[in-house]
Design an enzyme around this catalytic site. Structure first.
Site, PDB file in Angstrom:
ATOM      1  N   LYS A   1       1.821 -20.893  29.310  1.00 51.40           N
ATOM      2  CA  LYS A   1       1.168 -20.456  28.075  1.00 51.40           C
ATOM      3  C   LYS A   1       1.935 -19.324  27.385  1.00 51.40           C
ATOM      4  CE  LYS A   1      -3.107 -22.636  29.037  1.00 51.40           C
ATOM      5  NZ  LYS A   1      -3.036 -23.150  30.423  1.00 51.40           N
TER       6      LYS A   1
HETATM    7  C1  LIG Z   1      -3.351 -24.456  30.769  1.00 53.61           C
HETATM    8  C2  LIG Z   1      -2.691 -25.021  31.952  1.00 53.61           C
HETATM    9  C3  LIG Z   1      -2.564 -26.412  32.128  1.00 53.61           C
HETATM   10  C4  LIG Z   1      -3.179 -27.409  31.167  1.00 53.61           C
HETATM   11  O1  LIG Z   1      -2.536 -27.423  29.930  1.00 53.61           O
HETATM   12  P1  LIG Z   1      -3.232 -28.143  28.679  1.00 53.61           P
HETATM   13  O2  LIG Z   1      -2.370 -27.819  27.511  1.00 53.61           O
HETATM   14  O3  LIG Z   1      -4.596 -27.514  28.578  1.00 53.61           O
HETATM   15  O4  LIG Z   1      -3.306 -29.596  28.972  1.00 53.61           O
HETATM   16  C5  LIG Z   1      -1.840 -26.868  33.222  1.00 53.61           C
HETATM   17  N1  LIG Z   1      -1.306 -26.019  34.121  1.00 53.61           N
HETATM   18  C6  LIG Z   1      -1.426 -24.677  34.003  1.00 53.61           C
HETATM   19  C7  LIG Z   1      -0.821 -23.807  35.038  1.00 53.61           C
HETATM   20  C8  LIG Z   1      -2.110 -24.126  32.912  1.00 53.61           C
HETATM   21  O5  LIG Z   1      -2.214 -22.803  32.787  1.00 53.61           O
END
Ligand SMILES: *Cc1c(COP(=O)(O)O)cnc(C)c1O
Length: 460
Positions: free
Chosen positions: A112
Protein backbone atom coordinates in the site's frame (compact mmCIF):
# COMPACT_ATOMS: atom_id res chain seq x y z
CA UNK A 1 -9.19 13.46 -18.97
CA UNK A 2 -12.70 12.89 -17.62
CA UNK A 3 -13.53 10.59 -14.74
CA UNK A 4 -17.03 9.22 -14.47
CA UNK A 5 -18.87 7.36 -11.74
CA UNK A 6 -19.61 3.66 -12.21
CA UNK A 7 -23.20 4.49 -11.23
CA UNK A 8 -23.52 7.33 -13.74
CA UNK A 9 -25.33 9.81 -11.48
CA UNK A 10 -22.45 11.85 -10.05
CA UNK A 11 -20.73 14.86 -11.65
CA UNK A 12 -18.03 14.13 -14.23
CA UNK A 13 -14.71 15.22 -12.68
CA UNK A 14 -11.16 15.87 -13.78
CA UNK A 15 -8.22 14.03 -12.23
CA UNK A 16 -7.87 16.32 -9.22
CA UNK A 17 -11.59 16.25 -8.55
CA UNK A 18 -11.70 12.45 -8.64
CA UNK A 19 -8.63 12.22 -6.42
CA UNK A 20 -9.93 14.66 -3.80
CA UNK A 21 -13.41 13.18 -3.62
CA UNK A 22 -12.56 9.49 -3.35
CA UNK A 23 -16.08 8.02 -3.38
CA UNK A 24 -18.47 9.51 -5.96
CA UNK A 25 -21.53 11.33 -4.59
CA UNK A 26 -23.88 8.69 -6.02
CA UNK A 27 -22.04 5.98 -4.07
CA UNK A 28 -20.16 4.84 -7.19
CA UNK A 29 -16.44 4.70 -7.93
CA UNK A 30 -14.63 6.93 -10.39
CA UNK A 31 -13.13 5.40 -13.53
CA UNK A 32 -11.42 7.10 -16.47
CA UNK A 33 -13.87 7.65 -19.32
CA UNK A 34 -11.42 5.92 -21.66
CA UNK A 35 -8.08 4.28 -20.91
CA UNK A 36 -5.09 6.17 -22.33
CA UNK A 37 -3.04 4.05 -24.71
CA UNK A 38 0.65 3.30 -24.63
CA UNK A 39 2.30 2.52 -27.94
CA UNK A 40 4.76 -0.24 -28.74
CA UNK A 41 7.43 2.40 -29.44
CA UNK A 42 6.89 4.02 -26.08
CA UNK A 43 7.09 0.64 -24.32
CA UNK A 44 10.34 -0.14 -26.12
CA UNK A 45 11.71 3.22 -25.02
CA UNK A 46 10.88 2.41 -21.39
CA UNK A 47 12.77 -0.90 -21.30
CA UNK A 48 15.52 -0.90 -18.71
CA UNK A 49 14.55 2.48 -17.28
CA UNK A 50 14.26 3.17 -13.53
CA UNK A 51 10.94 2.80 -11.74
CA UNK A 52 10.39 6.54 -11.44
CA UNK A 53 10.72 7.01 -15.22
CA UNK A 54 8.07 4.39 -15.86
CA UNK A 55 5.88 5.86 -13.14
CA UNK A 56 6.09 9.26 -14.80
CA UNK A 57 5.25 7.84 -18.22
CA UNK A 58 2.15 6.05 -16.92
CA UNK A 59 0.85 8.50 -14.31
CA UNK A 60 1.18 11.55 -16.55
CA UNK A 61 -1.30 9.96 -18.98
CA UNK A 62 -3.94 9.97 -16.25
CA UNK A 63 -3.16 13.33 -14.68
CA UNK A 64 -3.20 14.63 -18.25
CA UNK A 65 -1.69 18.06 -17.71
CA UNK A 66 -3.56 18.86 -14.51
CA UNK A 67 -0.24 18.57 -12.65
CA UNK A 68 2.70 20.26 -14.45
CA UNK A 69 5.42 17.79 -15.50
CA UNK A 70 8.13 19.21 -13.23
CA UNK A 71 5.90 19.04 -10.17
CA UNK A 72 4.69 15.54 -10.96
CA UNK A 73 8.23 14.33 -11.52
CA UNK A 74 9.36 15.79 -8.18
CA UNK A 75 6.50 14.09 -6.35
CA UNK A 76 7.24 10.74 -7.97
CA UNK A 77 10.92 11.00 -7.12
CA UNK A 78 10.17 11.94 -3.50
CA UNK A 79 7.55 9.18 -3.13
CA UNK A 80 9.89 6.41 -4.28
CA UNK A 81 12.90 7.81 -2.44
CA UNK A 82 11.13 6.50 0.68
CA UNK A 83 11.64 2.95 -0.61
CA UNK A 84 14.50 0.94 0.71
CA UNK A 85 15.53 -0.79 -2.50
CA UNK A 86 17.22 0.76 -5.54
CA UNK A 87 14.80 -1.05 -7.84
CA UNK A 88 11.78 0.20 -5.81
CA UNK A 89 9.79 -2.97 -6.61
CA UNK A 90 12.40 -5.65 -7.44
CA UNK A 91 11.46 -8.69 -9.49
CA UNK A 92 12.86 -11.97 -8.21
CA UNK A 93 12.84 -15.37 -9.92
CA UNK A 94 11.84 -18.33 -7.73
CA UNK A 95 11.53 -21.13 -10.30
CA UNK A 96 11.39 -21.57 -14.07
CA UNK A 97 8.78 -19.08 -15.28
CA UNK A 98 7.81 -18.17 -11.70
CA UNK A 99 8.59 -14.69 -10.39
CA UNK A 100 7.84 -12.56 -7.35
CA UNK A 101 7.35 -8.83 -7.65
CA UNK A 102 8.35 -7.46 -4.24
CA UNK A 103 6.11 -4.52 -3.45
CA UNK A 104 7.02 -4.26 0.23
CA UNK A 105 10.17 -2.14 0.37
CA UNK A 106 8.31 1.03 1.40
CA UNK A 107 8.13 2.58 4.88
CA UNK A 108 5.39 0.28 6.26
CA UNK A 109 6.52 -2.88 4.42
CA UNK A 110 3.27 -3.60 2.58
CA UNK A 111 2.37 -2.79 -1.03
CA UNK A 112 0.00 0.00 0.00
CA UNK A 113 3.01 2.32 0.38
CA UNK A 114 3.50 2.32 -3.41
CA UNK A 115 0.28 4.22 -4.02
CA UNK A 116 -0.08 6.03 -0.71
CA UNK A 117 3.33 7.76 -0.85
CA UNK A 118 2.40 9.28 -4.20
CA UNK A 119 -1.25 9.99 -3.34
CA UNK A 120 -0.36 12.01 -0.22
CA UNK A 121 1.99 14.21 -2.20
CA UNK A 122 -0.44 14.75 -5.06
CA UNK A 123 -3.28 15.56 -2.66
CA UNK A 124 -1.17 18.02 -0.71
CA UNK A 125 -0.05 19.68 -3.93
CA UNK A 126 -3.60 19.97 -5.18
CA UNK A 127 -4.98 21.27 -1.87
CA UNK A 128 -2.23 23.91 -1.71
CA UNK A 129 -3.00 25.02 -5.24
CA UNK A 130 -6.71 25.29 -4.48
CA UNK A 131 -5.99 26.87 -1.07
CA UNK A 132 -8.10 24.19 0.58
CA UNK A 133 -7.75 21.96 3.60
CA UNK A 134 -9.00 18.41 3.79
CA UNK A 135 -9.79 15.80 6.37
CA UNK A 136 -8.57 12.43 5.19
CA UNK A 137 -10.45 9.53 6.68
CA UNK A 138 -10.02 5.80 6.32
CA UNK A 139 -10.89 2.48 7.91
CA UNK A 140 -8.21 -0.16 8.18
CA UNK A 141 -7.98 -3.84 8.92
CA UNK A 142 -4.26 -3.29 9.30
CA UNK A 143 -2.11 -2.25 6.36
CA UNK A 144 -3.95 0.69 4.80
CA UNK A 145 -3.89 2.71 8.03
CA UNK A 146 -0.16 2.48 8.58
CA UNK A 147 0.62 3.29 4.96
CA UNK A 148 -1.76 6.26 4.96
CA UNK A 149 -0.47 7.66 8.26
CA UNK A 150 3.15 7.36 7.20
CA UNK A 151 2.35 9.05 3.91
CA UNK A 152 0.21 11.88 5.31
CA UNK A 153 2.12 12.67 8.51
CA UNK A 154 3.98 15.56 6.84
CA UNK A 155 0.99 16.89 4.90
CA UNK A 156 0.55 20.62 5.31
CA UNK A 157 -3.05 20.73 4.14
CA UNK A 158 -4.63 17.50 5.28
CA UNK A 159 -5.21 16.01 8.70
CA UNK A 160 -5.80 12.29 8.83
CA UNK A 161 -8.17 10.15 10.93
CA UNK A 162 -7.79 6.38 10.77
CA UNK A 163 -10.27 3.99 12.35
CA UNK A 164 -9.07 0.54 13.32
CA UNK A 165 -10.93 -2.20 15.20
CA UNK A 166 -9.79 -2.08 18.84
CA UNK A 167 -7.64 -5.09 19.68
CA UNK A 168 -8.08 -6.71 16.27
CA UNK A 169 -4.97 -5.59 14.37
CA UNK A 170 -1.52 -7.05 14.90
CA UNK A 171 0.99 -5.36 17.23
CA UNK A 172 3.22 -4.35 14.32
CA UNK A 173 0.28 -2.97 12.37
CA UNK A 174 -1.08 -1.00 15.34
CA UNK A 175 2.30 0.40 16.30
CA UNK A 176 2.96 1.56 12.74
CA UNK A 177 -0.10 3.78 13.16
CA UNK A 178 0.00 4.78 16.81
CA UNK A 179 3.68 5.67 17.22
CA UNK A 180 3.57 8.47 14.63
CA UNK A 181 3.72 11.72 16.58
CA UNK A 182 2.58 14.32 14.03
CA UNK A 183 -0.24 16.54 15.38
CA UNK A 184 -2.23 16.06 12.16
CA UNK A 185 -2.46 12.29 12.69
CA UNK A 186 -5.42 10.89 14.68
CA UNK A 187 -5.83 7.21 15.50
CA UNK A 188 -9.24 6.01 16.59
CA UNK A 189 -9.70 2.51 17.94
CA UNK A 190 -13.34 1.52 17.49
CA UNK A 191 -14.95 -0.90 19.89
CA UNK A 192 -16.12 -3.12 17.05
CA UNK A 193 -14.75 -5.02 14.05
CA UNK A 194 -13.40 -3.85 10.70
CA UNK A 195 -16.85 -3.87 9.07
CA UNK A 196 -18.05 -1.51 11.82
CA UNK A 197 -15.15 0.86 11.07
CA UNK A 198 -15.87 0.78 7.36
CA UNK A 199 -19.60 1.35 7.95
CA UNK A 200 -18.83 4.49 9.98
CA UNK A 201 -16.52 5.83 7.27
CA UNK A 202 -19.15 5.18 4.58
CA UNK A 203 -21.83 6.86 6.69
CA UNK A 204 -19.65 9.95 7.10
CA UNK A 205 -19.16 10.14 3.33
CA UNK A 206 -22.87 9.76 2.74
CA UNK A 207 -23.61 12.66 5.08
CA UNK A 208 -23.07 15.16 2.27
CA UNK A 209 -23.25 18.19 4.57
CA UNK A 210 -20.60 16.85 6.94
CA UNK A 211 -18.58 15.76 3.93
CA UNK A 212 -18.57 19.28 2.47
CA UNK A 213 -18.19 21.08 5.80
CA UNK A 214 -14.93 19.36 6.76
CA UNK A 215 -13.66 18.65 3.21
CA UNK A 216 -13.69 14.90 3.62
CA UNK A 217 -11.32 12.93 1.38
CA UNK A 218 -10.94 9.16 1.15
CA UNK A 219 -7.79 7.11 0.84
CA UNK A 220 -9.20 3.61 0.65
CA UNK A 221 -8.69 1.91 -2.70
CA UNK A 222 -11.97 3.35 -3.92
CA UNK A 223 -9.76 6.37 -4.67
CA UNK A 224 -8.84 6.20 -8.35
CA UNK A 225 -5.42 7.78 -7.76
CA UNK A 226 -4.37 4.74 -5.75
CA UNK A 227 -5.29 2.34 -8.53
CA UNK A 228 -3.47 4.56 -11.01
CA UNK A 229 -0.22 4.44 -9.03
CA UNK A 230 -0.45 0.65 -8.88
CA UNK A 231 -0.69 0.28 -12.67
CA UNK A 232 2.97 1.27 -12.87
CA UNK A 233 4.48 -1.89 -11.45
CA UNK A 234 2.64 -4.14 -13.89
CA UNK A 235 4.46 -2.31 -16.68
CA UNK A 236 7.71 -2.32 -14.73
CA UNK A 237 7.64 -6.11 -14.27
CA UNK A 238 6.43 -6.90 -17.78
CA UNK A 239 9.14 -4.76 -19.38
CA UNK A 240 11.79 -6.75 -17.53
CA UNK A 241 10.30 -9.99 -18.82
CA UNK A 242 10.24 -8.99 -22.46
CA UNK A 243 7.24 -6.73 -23.03
CA UNK A 244 6.09 -5.67 -25.56
CA UNK A 245 7.44 -8.75 -27.37
CA UNK A 246 6.21 -11.29 -24.84
CA UNK A 247 2.99 -11.63 -22.85
CA UNK A 248 3.19 -11.90 -19.06
CA UNK A 249 0.69 -13.24 -16.48
CA UNK A 250 0.07 -12.00 -12.95
CA UNK A 251 -1.33 -13.63 -9.83
CA UNK A 252 -2.58 -11.17 -7.23
CA UNK A 253 -3.46 -11.89 -3.58
CA UNK A 254 -6.81 -10.14 -3.58
CA UNK A 255 -9.16 -8.57 -1.06
CA UNK A 256 -10.79 -5.36 -2.14
CA UNK A 257 -9.89 -5.95 -5.81
CA UNK A 258 -7.89 -2.73 -6.06
CA UNK A 259 -4.51 -4.22 -6.83
CA UNK A 260 -5.70 -6.62 -9.52
CA UNK A 261 -7.95 -3.97 -11.07
CA UNK A 262 -4.77 -1.98 -11.67
CA UNK A 263 -3.57 -4.99 -13.69
CA UNK A 264 -6.68 -4.88 -15.82
CA UNK A 265 -6.14 -1.15 -16.34
CA UNK A 266 -2.57 -1.86 -17.53
CA UNK A 267 -4.00 -4.36 -19.99
CA UNK A 268 -6.61 -1.87 -21.21
CA UNK A 269 -3.78 0.61 -21.82
CA UNK A 270 -2.16 -1.87 -24.19
CA UNK A 271 0.14 -4.02 -22.06
CA UNK A 272 0.14 -7.61 -23.30
CA UNK A 273 -1.11 -9.45 -20.20
CA UNK A 274 -2.00 -13.09 -20.73
CA UNK A 275 -3.82 -14.18 -17.52
CA UNK A 276 -4.85 -12.10 -14.50
CA UNK A 277 -5.31 -14.53 -11.64
CA UNK A 278 -7.35 -13.65 -8.57
CA UNK A 279 -5.99 -15.41 -5.48
CA UNK A 280 -8.18 -15.40 -2.37
CA UNK A 281 -7.90 -17.00 1.04
CA UNK A 282 -10.92 -18.92 2.38
CA UNK A 283 -12.90 -15.66 2.21
CA UNK A 284 -13.51 -16.62 -1.37
CA UNK A 285 -16.37 -14.43 -2.59
CA UNK A 286 -14.42 -13.45 -5.71
CA UNK A 287 -13.41 -17.01 -6.55
CA UNK A 288 -17.03 -18.12 -6.17
CA UNK A 289 -18.17 -15.23 -8.35
CA UNK A 290 -15.78 -16.22 -11.13
CA UNK A 291 -16.94 -19.83 -10.91
CA UNK A 292 -20.70 -19.29 -10.57
CA UNK A 293 -21.41 -15.80 -11.94
CA UNK A 294 -23.10 -14.96 -8.65
CA UNK A 295 -21.63 -12.50 -6.16
CA UNK A 296 -23.02 -13.68 -2.83
CA UNK A 297 -21.94 -12.24 0.50
CA UNK A 298 -21.41 -14.71 3.35
CA UNK A 299 -19.77 -14.25 6.76
CA UNK A 300 -16.13 -13.23 7.08
CA UNK A 301 -13.76 -15.43 9.04
CA UNK A 302 -10.30 -14.75 10.34
CA UNK A 303 -7.36 -16.25 8.41
CA UNK A 304 -3.58 -15.95 8.57
CA UNK A 305 -3.82 -13.40 5.72
CA UNK A 306 -6.01 -10.79 7.48
CA UNK A 307 -5.65 -8.06 4.88
CA UNK A 308 -7.73 -10.23 2.56
CA UNK A 309 -10.42 -11.07 5.11
CA UNK A 310 -13.20 -9.15 3.44
CA UNK A 311 -16.85 -9.62 2.79
CA UNK A 312 -17.56 -6.91 0.24
CA UNK A 313 -14.88 -6.29 -2.37
CA UNK A 314 -15.42 -2.62 -3.20
CA UNK A 315 -13.41 -2.36 -6.40
CA UNK A 316 -15.22 -5.26 -8.01
CA UNK A 317 -17.80 -2.62 -8.90
CA UNK A 318 -15.30 -1.17 -11.37
CA UNK A 319 -15.06 -4.53 -13.10
CA UNK A 320 -18.84 -4.92 -13.14
CA UNK A 321 -18.97 -1.57 -14.92
CA UNK A 322 -16.40 -2.51 -17.59
CA UNK A 323 -17.81 -6.02 -18.07
CA UNK A 324 -21.23 -4.47 -18.77
CA UNK A 325 -19.77 -2.30 -21.55
CA UNK A 326 -19.67 0.83 -19.35
CA UNK A 327 -23.39 0.67 -18.59
CA UNK A 328 -24.04 2.43 -15.25
CA UNK A 329 -27.61 1.16 -15.03
CA UNK A 330 -26.33 -2.43 -14.90
CA UNK A 331 -24.06 -1.40 -12.01
CA UNK A 332 -26.91 0.36 -10.20
CA UNK A 333 -29.09 -2.75 -10.51
CA UNK A 334 -26.32 -5.00 -9.21
CA UNK A 335 -25.57 -2.71 -6.26
CA UNK A 336 -29.25 -2.32 -5.41
CA UNK A 337 -29.63 -6.10 -5.40
CA UNK A 338 -26.52 -6.39 -3.23
CA UNK A 339 -28.02 -3.96 -0.75
CA UNK A 340 -31.44 -5.65 -0.74
CA UNK A 341 -30.43 -9.29 -0.68
CA UNK A 342 -26.66 -9.50 -0.20
CA UNK A 343 -26.13 -10.87 -3.71
CA UNK A 344 -26.25 -10.11 -7.41
CA UNK A 345 -25.88 -12.20 -10.53
CA UNK A 346 -23.79 -11.10 -13.47
CA UNK A 347 -25.40 -11.18 -16.91
CA UNK A 348 -24.05 -14.03 -19.03
CA UNK A 349 -22.21 -11.65 -21.37
CA UNK A 350 -20.55 -9.93 -18.44
CA UNK A 351 -19.32 -13.07 -16.69
CA UNK A 352 -18.10 -14.46 -20.01
CA UNK A 353 -16.04 -11.37 -20.71
CA UNK A 354 -14.59 -11.49 -17.19
CA UNK A 355 -13.52 -15.11 -17.67
CA UNK A 356 -11.72 -14.21 -20.89
CA UNK A 357 -9.23 -12.18 -18.85
CA UNK A 358 -9.34 -13.57 -15.31
CA UNK A 359 -8.76 -16.87 -13.58
CA UNK A 360 -9.28 -17.45 -9.89
CA UNK A 361 -8.58 -19.83 -7.06
CA UNK A 362 -8.81 -19.93 -3.28
CA UNK A 363 -6.16 -21.16 -0.82
CA UNK A 364 -6.70 -22.43 2.72
CA UNK A 365 -4.48 -21.36 5.63
CA UNK A 366 -3.02 -24.87 5.63
CA UNK A 367 -2.06 -24.66 1.95
CA UNK A 368 -0.59 -21.19 2.42
CA UNK A 369 1.52 -22.52 5.31
CA UNK A 370 2.71 -25.46 3.21
CA UNK A 371 3.63 -23.06 0.43
CA UNK A 372 5.68 -20.93 2.84
CA UNK A 373 7.60 -23.99 4.06
CA UNK A 374 8.16 -25.34 0.55
CA UNK A 375 9.38 -22.04 -0.90
CA UNK A 376 11.74 -21.55 2.04
CA UNK A 377 13.16 -25.04 1.59
CA UNK A 378 13.54 -24.73 -2.18
CA UNK A 379 14.68 -21.13 -2.56
CA UNK A 380 15.60 -19.71 0.85
CA UNK A 381 12.89 -17.05 0.51
CA UNK A 382 10.40 -16.30 3.28
CA UNK A 383 6.96 -15.37 1.96
CA UNK A 384 4.38 -13.51 4.00
CA UNK A 385 0.99 -15.31 4.28
CA UNK A 386 -0.72 -13.09 1.67
CA UNK A 387 2.03 -13.64 -0.86
CA UNK A 388 1.88 -17.36 -0.06
CA UNK A 389 -1.82 -17.43 -0.95
CA UNK A 390 -0.89 -15.88 -4.28
CA UNK A 391 2.06 -18.15 -4.94
CA UNK A 392 0.03 -21.26 -4.13
CA UNK A 393 -2.61 -20.20 -6.66
CA UNK A 394 0.02 -19.30 -9.26
CA UNK A 395 1.32 -22.89 -9.12
CA UNK A 396 -2.14 -24.20 -9.96
CA UNK A 397 -2.55 -21.94 -13.00
CA UNK A 398 -1.27 -23.20 -16.31
CA UNK A 399 0.11 -20.63 -18.73
CA UNK A 400 2.88 -20.50 -21.28
CA UNK A 401 3.81 -17.00 -20.21
CA UNK A 402 6.04 -16.00 -17.30
CA UNK A 403 3.94 -15.86 -14.10
CA UNK A 404 4.52 -12.96 -11.74
CA UNK A 405 3.04 -13.25 -8.23
CA UNK A 406 2.68 -9.91 -6.48
CA UNK A 407 4.42 -10.06 -3.07
CA UNK A 408 2.19 -7.73 -1.09
CA UNK A 409 3.83 -7.69 2.34
CA UNK A 410 7.16 -8.32 4.03
CA UNK A 411 7.10 -11.55 6.11
CA UNK A 412 8.03 -9.59 9.27
CA UNK A 413 4.67 -7.89 9.17
CA UNK A 414 3.04 -11.25 10.01
CA UNK A 415 5.74 -12.93 12.08
CA UNK A 416 3.50 -15.36 14.00
CA UNK A 417 1.98 -16.99 10.93
CA UNK A 418 5.35 -17.14 9.18
CA UNK A 419 7.02 -18.71 12.21
CA UNK A 420 4.22 -21.24 12.65
CA UNK A 421 4.60 -22.31 9.01
CA UNK A 422 8.37 -22.28 8.68
CA UNK A 423 9.88 -22.32 12.21
CA UNK A 424 11.74 -19.16 11.22
CA UNK A 425 10.80 -15.88 12.87
CA UNK A 426 11.35 -13.06 10.38
CA UNK A 427 13.07 -9.94 11.72
CA UNK A 428 11.73 -6.45 11.17
CA UNK A 429 13.90 -4.49 8.73
CA UNK A 430 16.39 -2.18 10.46
CA UNK A 431 14.37 0.94 9.69
CA UNK A 432 11.48 -0.36 11.83
CA UNK A 433 13.53 -1.57 14.78
CA UNK A 434 12.36 1.41 16.91
CA UNK A 435 8.74 0.30 16.59
CA UNK A 436 8.24 -2.11 19.45
CA UNK A 437 9.56 0.37 22.07
CA UNK A 438 8.06 3.66 20.86
CA UNK A 439 5.24 5.41 22.71
CA UNK A 440 1.71 4.86 21.38
CA UNK A 441 -1.14 7.37 21.15
CA UNK A 442 -4.72 6.52 20.20
CA UNK A 443 -8.29 7.22 21.27
CA UNK A 444 -10.76 4.43 21.97
CA UNK A 445 -14.30 5.31 20.88
CA UNK A 446 -17.55 3.33 20.96
CA UNK A 447 -18.92 1.90 17.71
CA UNK A 448 -20.90 5.06 17.00
CA UNK A 449 -21.02 7.34 13.99
CA UNK A 450 -22.03 10.30 16.18
CA UNK A 451 -19.04 9.90 18.50
CA UNK A 452 -16.60 9.71 15.58
CA UNK A 453 -18.19 12.72 13.94
CA UNK A 454 -17.91 14.76 17.13
CA UNK A 455 -14.30 13.68 17.57
CA UNK A 456 -13.40 14.75 14.03
CA UNK A 457 -15.19 18.10 14.34
CA UNK A 458 -13.34 18.82 17.55
CA UNK A 459 -9.88 17.87 16.27
CA UNK A 460 -9.92 18.79 12.59
C1 LIG B 1 -4.46 -4.75 1.09
C2 LIG B 1 -3.71 -6.00 0.98
C3 LIG B 1 -4.09 -7.01 0.06
C4 LIG B 1 -5.35 -6.90 -0.78
O1 LIG B 1 -5.24 -5.92 -1.77
P1 LIG B 1 -6.56 -5.42 -2.53
O2 LIG B 1 -6.11 -4.28 -3.37
O3 LIG B 1 -7.50 -4.99 -1.44
O4 LIG B 1 -7.09 -6.56 -3.32
C5 LIG B 1 -3.27 -8.12 -0.06
N1 LIG B 1 -2.17 -8.27 0.69
C6 LIG B 1 -1.78 -7.35 1.60
C7 LIG B 1 -0.56 -7.59 2.40
C8 LIG B 1 -2.53 -6.17 1.77
O5 LIG B 1 -2.14 -5.25 2.65
Amino acid sequence: MNYISTRGLAPVLDFEGAMLSGLARDGGLYVPETFPQISREELLSLRGRPYADIAFAIVSKFTDGSIPDVDLRKMIDAAYATFNHPATTPLKQLAPNQYLLELFHGPTIAFKDVAMQLLSRMMDWSLAKQKRKAVVIGATSGDTGGAAIDAFQHSKNASIFILHPHGLVSDVQRRQMTTVTSPSVHNIAIEGNFDDCQAIVKALFNDLKFRDDVGLAGVNSINWARIMAQIVYYFYAALQLGAPDRAVSFTVPTGNFGNIFAGLAAKRMGLDIDRLVIATNSNDILDRTLKTGSYTVTGVHATTSPSMDIQVSSNFERLVYLANNNDPSAVRNAMESLKQSGAFTLQSGAIKSIRVEFDSNATSDADAAKTMAKVLAETGELLDPHTAVGYAVAQKTSTNSPMVTLATAHPAKFPDAVEAATKVRPNLPQRLSYLMNAKETFKVLPNSEADVKAYILFHA
